[in-house]
Design a protein around this motif. Structure first.
Motif, PDB file in Angstrom:
ATOM      1  N   LYS A  58       0.800  -1.227   0.000  1.00  0.00           N
ATOM      2  CA  LYS A  58       0.000   0.000   0.000  1.00  0.00           C
ATOM      3  C   LYS A  58       0.834   1.280   0.000  1.00  0.00           C
ATOM      4  CE  LYS A  58      -0.609   0.202   5.053  1.00  0.00           C
ATOM      5  NZ  LYS A  58      -1.598   0.178   6.153  1.00  0.00           N
ATOM      6  N   ASP A  59       2.046   1.216   0.543  1.00  0.00           N
ATOM      7  CA  ASP A  59       2.890   2.415   0.621  1.00  0.00           C
ATOM      8  C   ASP A  59       3.863   2.536  -0.548  1.00  0.00           C
ATOM      9  OD1 ASP A  59       1.734   3.178   3.059  1.00  0.00           O
ATOM     10  OD2 ASP A  59       3.102   1.862   4.182  1.00  0.00           O
ATOM     11  N   PHE A  60       3.732   1.632  -1.508  1.00  0.00           N
ATOM     12  CA  PHE A  60       4.621   1.657  -2.668  1.00  0.00           C
ATOM     13  C   PHE A  60       3.859   2.115  -3.909  1.00  0.00           C
ATOM     14  CE2 PHE A  60       6.413  -1.577   0.170  1.00  0.00           C
ATOM     15  CZ  PHE A  60       7.735  -1.161   0.256  1.00  0.00           C
ATOM     16  N   ASP A  61       4.607   2.665  -4.850  1.00  0.00           N
ATOM     17  CA  ASP A  61       4.016   3.138  -6.098  1.00  0.00           C
ATOM     18  C   ASP A  61       4.074   2.015  -7.135  1.00  0.00           C
ATOM     19  OD1 ASP A  61       3.046   4.599  -8.227  1.00  0.00           O
ATOM     20  OD2 ASP A  61       4.967   5.576  -8.647  1.00  0.00           O
ATOM     21  N   LEU A  62       2.980   1.294  -7.287  1.00  0.00           N
ATOM     22  CA  LEU A  62       2.892   0.215  -8.271  1.00  0.00           C
ATOM     23  C   LEU A  62       1.839   0.582  -9.302  1.00  0.00           C
ATOM     24  CD1 LEU A  62       3.825  -1.355  -5.517  1.00  0.00           C
ATOM     25  CD2 LEU A  62       3.228  -3.369  -6.838  1.00  0.00           C
ATOM     26  N   SER A  63       2.242   0.642 -10.551  1.00  0.00           N
ATOM     27  CA  SER A  63       1.288   0.977 -11.602  1.00  0.00           C
ATOM     28  C   SER A  63       0.674  -0.278 -12.223  1.00  0.00           C
ATOM     29  CB  SER A  63       1.959   1.828 -12.675  1.00  0.00           C
ATOM     30  OG  SER A  63       3.127   1.178 -13.166  1.00  0.00           O
ATOM     31  N   LYS A  64       1.514  -1.160 -12.732  1.00  0.00           N
ATOM     32  CA  LYS A  64       1.028  -2.375 -13.395  1.00  0.00           C
ATOM     33  C   LYS A  64       1.365  -3.586 -12.527  1.00  0.00           C
ATOM     34  CE  LYS A  64       3.420  -1.483 -17.086  1.00  0.00           C
ATOM     35  NZ  LYS A  64       4.019  -1.594 -18.442  1.00  0.00           N
ATOM     36  N   ASN A  65       0.328  -4.138 -11.858  1.00  0.00           N
ATOM     37  CA  ASN A  65       0.595  -5.289 -10.999  1.00  0.00           C
ATOM     38  C   ASN A  65      -0.645  -6.161 -10.873  1.00  0.00           C
ATOM     39  OD1 ASN A  65      -0.711  -4.924  -8.045  1.00  0.00           O
ATOM     40  ND2 ASN A  65      -0.232  -2.909  -8.911  1.00  0.00           N
ATOM     41  N   THR A  66      -0.423  -7.419 -10.522  1.00  0.00           N
ATOM     42  CA  THR A  66      -1.505  -8.346 -10.221  1.00  0.00           C
ATOM     43  C   THR A  66      -1.169  -9.055  -8.918  1.00  0.00           C
ATOM     44  OG1 THR A  66      -0.504 -10.241 -11.381  1.00  0.00           O
ATOM     45  CG2 THR A  66      -1.911  -8.751 -12.690  1.00  0.00           C
ATOM     46  N   ILE A  67      -2.196  -9.525  -8.224  1.00  0.00           N
ATOM     47  CA  ILE A  67      -2.019 -10.305  -6.997  1.00  0.00           C
ATOM     48  C   ILE A  67      -2.438 -11.743  -7.296  1.00  0.00           C
ATOM     49  CG2 ILE A  67      -2.834 -10.672  -4.635  1.00  0.00           C
ATOM     50  CD1 ILE A  67      -3.142  -7.659  -4.377  1.00  0.00           C
ATOM     51  N   ASN A  68      -1.560 -12.670  -6.958  1.00  0.00           N
ATOM     52  CA  ASN A  68      -1.790 -14.065  -7.326  1.00  0.00           C
ATOM     53  C   ASN A  68      -1.509 -14.999  -6.155  1.00  0.00           C
ATOM     54  OD1 ASN A  68      -1.861 -13.674 -10.522  1.00  0.00           O
ATOM     55  ND2 ASN A  68      -0.159 -12.475  -9.702  1.00  0.00           N
ATOM     56  N   ILE A  69      -2.472 -15.883  -5.863  1.00  0.00           N
ATOM     57  CA  ILE A  69      -2.284 -16.947  -4.883  1.00  0.00           C
ATOM     58  C   ILE A  69      -2.301 -18.258  -5.661  1.00  0.00           C
ATOM     59  CG2 ILE A  69      -3.194 -18.147  -2.878  1.00  0.00           C
ATOM     60  CD1 ILE A  69      -4.284 -14.610  -3.459  1.00  0.00           C
ATOM     61  N   TYR A  70      -1.215 -19.024  -5.523  1.00  0.00           N
ATOM     62  CA  TYR A  70      -1.064 -20.236  -6.325  1.00  0.00           C
ATOM     63  C   TYR A  70      -0.866 -21.438  -5.410  1.00  0.00           C
ATOM     64  CZ  TYR A  70       0.312 -22.841 -10.545  1.00  0.00           C
ATOM     65  OH  TYR A  70       0.372 -23.731 -11.592  1.00  0.00           O
ATOM     66  N   ASN A  71      -1.654 -22.469  -5.610  1.00  0.00           N
ATOM     67  CA  ASN A  71      -1.559 -23.688  -4.811  1.00  0.00           C
ATOM     68  C   ASN A  71      -0.721 -24.737  -5.532  1.00  0.00           C
ATOM     69  OD1 ASN A  71      -3.405 -22.601  -2.894  1.00  0.00           O
ATOM     70  ND2 ASN A  71      -5.109 -23.222  -4.204  1.00  0.00           N
ATOM     71  N   ASP A  72       0.232 -25.304  -4.811  1.00  0.00           N
ATOM     72  CA  ASP A  72       1.050 -26.353  -5.423  1.00  0.00           C
ATOM     73  C   ASP A  72       1.651 -27.221  -4.334  1.00  0.00           C
ATOM     74  OD1 ASP A  72       2.480 -27.833  -7.393  1.00  0.00           O
ATOM     75  OD2 ASP A  72       2.661 -26.026  -8.615  1.00  0.00           O
ATOM     76  N   LEU A  73       2.371 -28.266  -4.752  1.00  0.00           N
ATOM     77  CA  LEU A  73       2.940 -29.219  -3.801  1.00  0.00           C
ATOM     78  C   LEU A  73       4.120 -28.640  -3.041  1.00  0.00           C
ATOM     79  CD1 LEU A  73       2.800 -32.472  -5.968  1.00  0.00           C
ATOM     80  CD2 LEU A  73       1.200 -31.751  -4.177  1.00  0.00           C
ATOM     81  N   SER A  74       4.787 -27.643  -3.621  1.00  0.00           N
ATOM     82  CA  SER A  74       5.931 -27.030  -2.957  1.00  0.00           C
ATOM     83  C   SER A  74       6.080 -25.593  -3.460  1.00  0.00           C
ATOM     84  CB  SER A  74       7.218 -27.809  -3.254  1.00  0.00           C
ATOM     85  OG  SER A  74       7.597 -27.631  -4.607  1.00  0.00           O
ATOM     86  N   VAL A  75       6.859 -24.822  -2.734  1.00  0.00           N
ATOM     87  CA  VAL A  75       7.132 -23.434  -3.133  1.00  0.00           C
ATOM     88  C   VAL A  75       7.827 -23.402  -4.490  1.00  0.00           C
ATOM     89  CG1 VAL A  75       8.427 -21.349  -2.565  1.00  0.00           C
ATOM     90  CG2 VAL A  75       7.239 -22.603  -0.760  1.00  0.00           C
ATOM     91  N   VAL A  76       8.822 -24.257  -4.653  1.00  0.00           N
ATOM     92  CA  VAL A  76       9.572 -24.291  -5.903  1.00  0.00           C
ATOM     93  C   VAL A  76       8.674 -24.613  -7.090  1.00  0.00           C
ATOM     94  CG1 VAL A  76      11.396 -25.455  -7.189  1.00  0.00           C
ATOM     95  CG2 VAL A  76      11.733 -24.902  -4.778  1.00  0.00           C
ATOM     96  N   LYS A  77       7.869 -25.657  -6.947  1.00  0.00           N
ATOM     97  CA  LYS A  77       6.968 -26.039  -8.032  1.00  0.00           C
ATOM     98  C   LYS A  77       5.970 -24.921  -8.322  1.00  0.00           C
ATOM     99  CE  LYS A  77       6.968 -31.100  -7.651  1.00  0.00           C
ATOM    100  NZ  LYS A  77       7.259 -31.362  -9.061  1.00  0.00           N
ATOM    101  N   GLY A  78       5.470 -24.295  -7.272  1.00  0.00           N
ATOM    102  CA  GLY A  78       4.498 -23.229  -7.457  1.00  0.00           C
ATOM    103  C   GLY A  78       5.071 -22.050  -8.213  1.00  0.00           C
ATOM    104  N   ILE A  79       6.259 -21.596  -7.809  1.00  0.00           N
ATOM    105  CA  ILE A  79       6.911 -20.477  -8.490  1.00  0.00           C
ATOM    106  C   ILE A  79       7.188 -20.822  -9.946  1.00  0.00           C
ATOM    107  CG2 ILE A  79       8.989 -19.054  -8.600  1.00  0.00           C
ATOM    108  CD1 ILE A  79       9.176 -19.322  -5.546  1.00  0.00           C
ATOM    109  N   THR A  80       7.746 -22.013 -10.142  1.00  0.00           N
ATOM    110  CA  THR A  80       8.088 -22.445 -11.499  1.00  0.00           C
ATOM    111  C   THR A  80       6.852 -22.561 -12.384  1.00  0.00           C
ATOM    112  OG1 THR A  80       9.973 -23.699 -10.636  1.00  0.00           O
ATOM    113  CG2 THR A  80       9.247 -24.225 -12.862  1.00  0.00           C
ATOM    114  N   ASN A  81       5.826 -23.229 -11.890  1.00  0.00           N
ATOM    115  CA  ASN A  81       4.614 -23.438 -12.694  1.00  0.00           C
ATOM    116  C   ASN A  81       3.875 -22.140 -12.986  1.00  0.00           C
ATOM    117  OD1 ASN A  81       4.999 -26.219 -12.895  1.00  0.00           O
ATOM    118  ND2 ASN A  81       3.866 -26.641 -11.022  1.00  0.00           N
TER     119      ASN A  81
END
Length: 275
Positions: free
Chosen positions: A207-230
């Motif tokens: 909220k205190d940062f200047d972000l113009s183009k952004n999306t918020i994403n919640i991703y479910n996966d078996l692990s953090v690594v797999k989630g980030i990669t996928n």
């Protein structure tokens, strides 16, 4: 002037890093510093065969190294780009960190050796040491990037308060490329959080940062690594951004039981920002 250090050992991976740095420098008018580190016992030139070499042989080796560096310069850079180089006798990760401080560098771009998986790319050997120790952002390159756009950048985090300074540094980097920022939180079975709670947490974080183009994403996966990669694959991201603790590198993000095989053809470059 923005300064980029590229450690080179003339492997394919370091060539990928040189190529990326060259393209970045064109976009933001940065100076490039090619750095070759020779890891040797004090006062001895060891060519890798276990034998000690005379001064003439040492000088010949250094001339060959210089020729290879100049070849990288002519291959990947044009006459309008500022490219400097240095050859130092020092342990790789120590030499890189010392050189960052010496020239007041803004960014390190380095290739990663090892097998083609996300975890070992990040927490392996010298790469992990540089990521853990560096006070400036580090881009880790695993594959050959045909064209650097950085149009879509994934910022993966837990969005705790301690990440805010690093996030501010990340925004400064992303704004140079006018990037779309995709804020990402990975949910796993062992660390689950409802979407409503996560969205509120992320919105409060930014909220205190200047972000113009952004999306918020919640991703479910078996692990953090797999989630980030996928997720990065799904949105065809150009770069993955992570924060890291100086005391533990990125190893706290990963579990040793994670399946390690991720195709090198889908690996994105990763940039890290120290908390």
């Amino acid at each position: 002037m923005y300064k980029i250090i590229v450690p080179v050992d003339f492997s394919k991976k370091s060539e990928y890093a040189v190529k990326m740095a060259a393209q970045i420098s064109k976009k933001i008018d940065a100076e490039i510093y090619l750095l070759h580190l020779v890891e040797l016992p004090s006062g001895i030139v060891d060519m890798g065969s276990g034998s000690n070499f005379s001064i003439p042989e040492s000088m010949m080796y250094l001339r060959k190294v210089k020729e290879k560096i100049l070849n990288l310069k002519t291959t990947f850079f044009n006459d309008e780009q500022t490219v400097k180089y240095s050859i130092k006798f020092q342990q790789p990760f120590e030499g890189i960190i010392d050189y960052v401080n010496k020239i007041n560098a803004n960014l390190i771009v380095m290739g990663s050796k090892g097998v083609s998986n996300f975890e070992e790319m990040i927490i392996g050997s010298n790469t992990e040491k540089v990521v853990r120790t560096s006070t400036v952002p580090v881009i880790v390159v695993k594959t050959d990037s045909k064209k650097i756009k950085f149009k879509k950048i994934v910022f993966a985090s837990n969005y705790e308060e301690e990440n805010k300074v690093a996030f501010n540094d990340f925004l400064a980097f992303a704004k140079q490329f006018n990037s779309e920022i995709h804020l990402l939180k990975i949910n796993t079975i062992g660390s689950f959080e409802s979407s409503a709670v996560t969205k509120k947490k992320i919105k409060n974080f930014v909220k205190d940062f200047d972000l113009s183009k952004n999306t918020i994403n919640i991703y479910n996966d078996l692990s953090v690594v797999k989630g980030i990669t996928n997720f990065a694959i799904e949105i065809d991201a150009d770069l993955i951004a992570l924060t890291t603790h100086g005391r533990s590198g990125l190893s706290s993000l990963f579990n040793s039981s994670i399946a390690k095989s991720v195709s090198k053809n889908v690996l994105r470059p990763v940039i890290t920002f120290k908390i």
